[in-house]
Design an enzyme around this catalytic site. Sequence first.
Site, PDB file in Angstrom:
ATOM      1  N   ARG A 116       0.917  -1.171   0.068  1.00  0.00           N
ATOM      2  CA  ARG A 116       0.030  -0.044   0.075  1.00  0.00           C
ATOM      3  C   ARG A 116       0.762   1.213   0.034  1.00  0.00           C
ATOM      4  NH1 ARG A 116      -5.183   0.214   1.958  1.00  0.00           N
ATOM      5  NH2 ARG A 116      -4.737   1.923   3.441  1.00  0.00           N
ATOM      6  N   ARG A 142       9.826   6.694  -2.582  1.00  0.00           N
ATOM      7  CA  ARG A 142      10.050   7.549  -3.382  1.00  0.00           C
ATOM      8  C   ARG A 142      11.652   8.262  -3.473  1.00  0.00           C
ATOM      9  NH1 ARG A 142       5.128  10.447  -2.233  1.00  0.00           N
ATOM     10  NH2 ARG A 142       3.415   9.049  -3.340  1.00  0.00           N
ATOM     11  N   ARG A 148      -8.377  -6.507  13.991  1.00  0.00           N
ATOM     12  CA  ARG A 148      -7.985  -5.590  14.891  1.00  0.00           C
ATOM     13  C   ARG A 148      -8.857  -4.495  15.285  1.00  0.00           C
ATOM     14  NH1 ARG A 148      -3.905  -7.113  17.692  1.00  0.00           N
ATOM     15  NH2 ARG A 148      -2.644  -5.493  17.628  1.00  0.00           N
ATOM     16  N   ARG A 204      -0.133   5.922  16.382  1.00  0.00           N
ATOM     17  CA  ARG A 204       0.065   7.396  15.838  1.00  0.00           C
ATOM     18  C   ARG A 204      -0.800   8.150  16.752  1.00  0.00           C
ATOM     19  NH1 ARG A 204      -3.206   5.918  10.064  1.00  0.00           N
ATOM     20  NH2 ARG A 204      -5.052   5.187  11.244  1.00  0.00           N
ATOM     21  N   GLU A 220      -3.698   6.829  19.213  1.00  0.00           N
ATOM     22  CA  GLU A 220      -4.312   5.588  18.616  1.00  0.00           C
ATOM     23  C   GLU A 220      -3.529   4.268  18.920  1.00  0.00           C
ATOM     24  OE1 GLU A 220      -5.604   6.121  14.524  1.00  0.00           O
ATOM     25  OE2 GLU A 220      -5.254   4.009  14.053  1.00  0.00           O
ATOM     26  N   TYR A 264      -9.877  -5.270   3.641  1.00  0.00           N
ATOM     27  CA  TYR A 264      -9.388  -4.025   3.846  1.00  0.00           C
ATOM     28  C   TYR A 264      -9.412  -2.901   2.869  1.00  0.00           C
ATOM     29  CZ  TYR A 264      -5.196  -1.066   5.893  1.00  0.00           C
ATOM     30  OH  TYR A 264      -4.330  -0.116   6.389  1.00  0.00           O
ATOM     31  N   ASP A 272     -10.237   0.804   1.111  1.00  0.00           N
ATOM     32  CA  ASP A 272     -10.219   2.311   1.130  1.00  0.00           C
ATOM     33  C   ASP A 272     -11.650   2.941   0.651  1.00  0.00           C
ATOM     34  OD1 ASP A 272      -7.409   2.666   1.978  1.00  0.00           O
ATOM     35  OD2 ASP A 272      -6.745   2.457   0.132  1.00  0.00           O
TER      36      ASP A 272
HETATM   37  N1  UDP Z   1       3.131   1.187   8.117  1.00  0.00           N
HETATM   38  C1  UDP Z   1       4.153   1.031   8.992  1.00  0.00           C
HETATM   39  N2  UDP Z   1       4.760   2.133   9.404  1.00  0.00           N
HETATM   40  C2  UDP Z   1       4.078   3.277   9.159  1.00  0.00           C
HETATM   41  C3  UDP Z   1       3.170   3.405   8.386  1.00  0.00           C
HETATM   42  C4  UDP Z   1       2.422   2.078   7.932  1.00  0.00           C
HETATM   43  O1  UDP Z   1       4.852   0.139   9.207  1.00  0.00           O
HETATM   44  O2  UDP Z   1       4.726   4.451   9.639  1.00  0.00           O
HETATM   45  C5  UDP Z   1       2.737  -0.294   7.613  1.00  0.00           C
HETATM   46  C6  UDP Z   1       1.711  -1.042   8.776  1.00  0.00           C
HETATM   47  O3  UDP Z   1       1.915  -2.354   8.583  1.00  0.00           O
HETATM   48  C7  UDP Z   1       0.334  -0.771   8.212  1.00  0.00           C
HETATM   49  C8  UDP Z   1       0.692  -0.541   6.784  1.00  0.00           C
HETATM   50  O4  UDP Z   1       2.172  -0.369   6.413  1.00  0.00           O
HETATM   51  O5  UDP Z   1      -0.674  -1.478   8.540  1.00  0.00           O
HETATM   52  C9  UDP Z   1      -0.282   0.420   5.546  1.00  0.00           C
HETATM   53  O6  UDP Z   1      -0.097   1.663   6.084  1.00  0.00           O
HETATM   54  P1  UDP Z   1      -1.345   2.598   5.941  1.00  0.00           P
HETATM   55  O7  UDP Z   1      -0.797   3.776   6.320  1.00  0.00           O
HETATM   56  O8  UDP Z   1      -1.795   2.516   4.665  1.00  0.00           O
HETATM   57  O9  UDP Z   1      -2.495   1.972   7.174  1.00  0.00           O
HETATM   58  P2  UDP Z   1      -3.787   2.819   7.681  1.00  0.00           P
HETATM   59  O10 UDP Z   1      -3.698   4.284   7.527  1.00  0.00           O
HETATM   60  O11 UDP Z   1      -4.799   2.170   6.563  1.00  0.00           O
HETATM   61  O12 UDP Z   1      -3.945   2.299   8.874  1.00  0.00           O
END
Ligand code: UDP
Length: 376
Positions: free
Chosen positions: A166, A170, A242, A272, A293, A341, A343
Site C-alpha cells: 500500500r 520515492r 484488529r 499514531r 491511537e 481492508y 479504502d
Molecule cells: N506501516 C508501517 N509504518 C508506518 C506506516 C505504515 O509499518 O509508519 C505499515 C503498517 O503495517 C500498516 C501498513 O504499512 O498497516 C499500511 O499503512 P497505511 O498507512 O496504509 O495504514 P492505515 O492508515 O490504513 O492504517
Amino acid sequence: MVGAGLSGAVIGRVLAEAGHQITVVDTRDHIGGNCHTARDAETGVMVHTYGPHIFHTDDAEVWGYVNDFATFLPFKNRVKTTAKGQVFSLPVNLHTINQFYNKTMRPEEARAFIANQAADIPDPQTFEEQALAFVGPDLYDAFFKGYTQKQWGCSPTELPAAILKRLPLRFNYDDNYFFHAFQGMPEEGYTVMIERILDHPGITVELNRAFDPAEAPDWDHVFWSGPLDGFFGYNLGRLGYRTLDFETFRAEGDYQGCAVMNYGDVDVPYTRITEHKHFSPWESHENSILYKESARECGPDDIPYYPIRLVDEKAMLADYVAAAEAVDNVTFVGRLGTYRYLDMDVTIRESLDCAADWLKAQADGTPAPTFSKAPL
Ligand code: UDP
C-alpha cells in the site's frame, strides 16, 4: 440496507434512483459508519470519530461521484513519523533517506544506495521480506518493523507482503502519502456527504435499530454491510479483526504541527497521534483535539476495524463464503460484509458496481450477487 456507511448509502441511492423503496438501518445513533465525522463542541474542530479518513482515488467516476455530494477542498496527506529520537517524513522519500543516513544524495545516488541495502528477494511473500526487498534492514527496522508489530499484534514475518504494498517509496522529495490523481477532504465532513447521498424520497433511515438476520426473508432483498460472520451468529467462529482504541486529549494552539504523526518505535505503545484540525486547513481553531491511537485484538464487544486475513482466518472465511452463497436474498457488501481492508474510494466503486449488477440481475431474472466483491 443494513448499515448506513458508504456501502449502504451508495447502493441505496442507486437503487432508489431506479425506483426502489429503500430502508437503511443502523445500530448506531448516526450515519456514516466508520467514516463518520462530527464537530467537537469544545473546540469546534471537525473530528474523524473513528480515526483518520483521507479521500484519495485514481477513479475519475468515483471522484465525480463524491464531488456531486460534497465540496472537496484540497488536502495532501503529509504524514510524519517519530522514530529513534527524530522526526522523519513519510512515505519513505529522498528527504527521509538523506536524513536517516545523514547524506545529501541526489535521486539516482539514493536509488543505487538503497538498491545496495535491499535484500535480493525475487518474490517476497511476507511483510518482512517485502520490506527488506523494498528498503533494506535499517529503514525497515526504524519505520516498519515496530509500527507493524504494534498495528497487527504479530511479527511482520507472519503478515502478507500486500500490506506494505500500500505504501510508496520515492527517490524524490514528494511527501504526498498517496499516489492517486485525486485527493481531498469534504469541506463539511463525510457525514454531511453521506447524509446527502441518503437524501432521496425513496430512502428511509432508521438509526438505533438492530437488524436481526432472521428478518431477512421478510424483505425483498437485504444488503448486509455488517460483519459477514455476524450475519450467521458467528456459528462457524469469529473472523479475526484488529480494533482501535482512541485516547482523546486536548491542547492549546497547535500540538504537533501535522494531521498524522506515526510512532515507529515498538516501545511507544501507540501507533499514531491524529490532530484533527489539520484535516481542515481552511478552518482556524484556537484549540485542538487529538487522538492517541493504538491497536489490539478485537473482542466480541469491540468495533472491528482491520480484517486480519491470515491463513486461519482465510480458512474460516471460505466456510462463511459457502454459507453466504446458500442464502437467497442477501448480498454481503463493504469492508465488513466481504472481510477486506477497503479504502473509501474502492468501497464506492464496488458499491456502484454492485448496485448495477443487482439491477441487471433483477431485469434479467437471474440470481442477485452474493457479494459486492468476492472475499477470497
Ligand atoms: N506501516 C508501517 N509504518 C508506518 C506506516 C505504515 O509499518 O509508519 C505499515 C503498517 O503495517 C500498516 C501498513 O504499512 O498497516 C499500511 O499503512 P497505511 O498507512 O496504509 O495504514 P492505515 O492508515 O490504513 O492504517
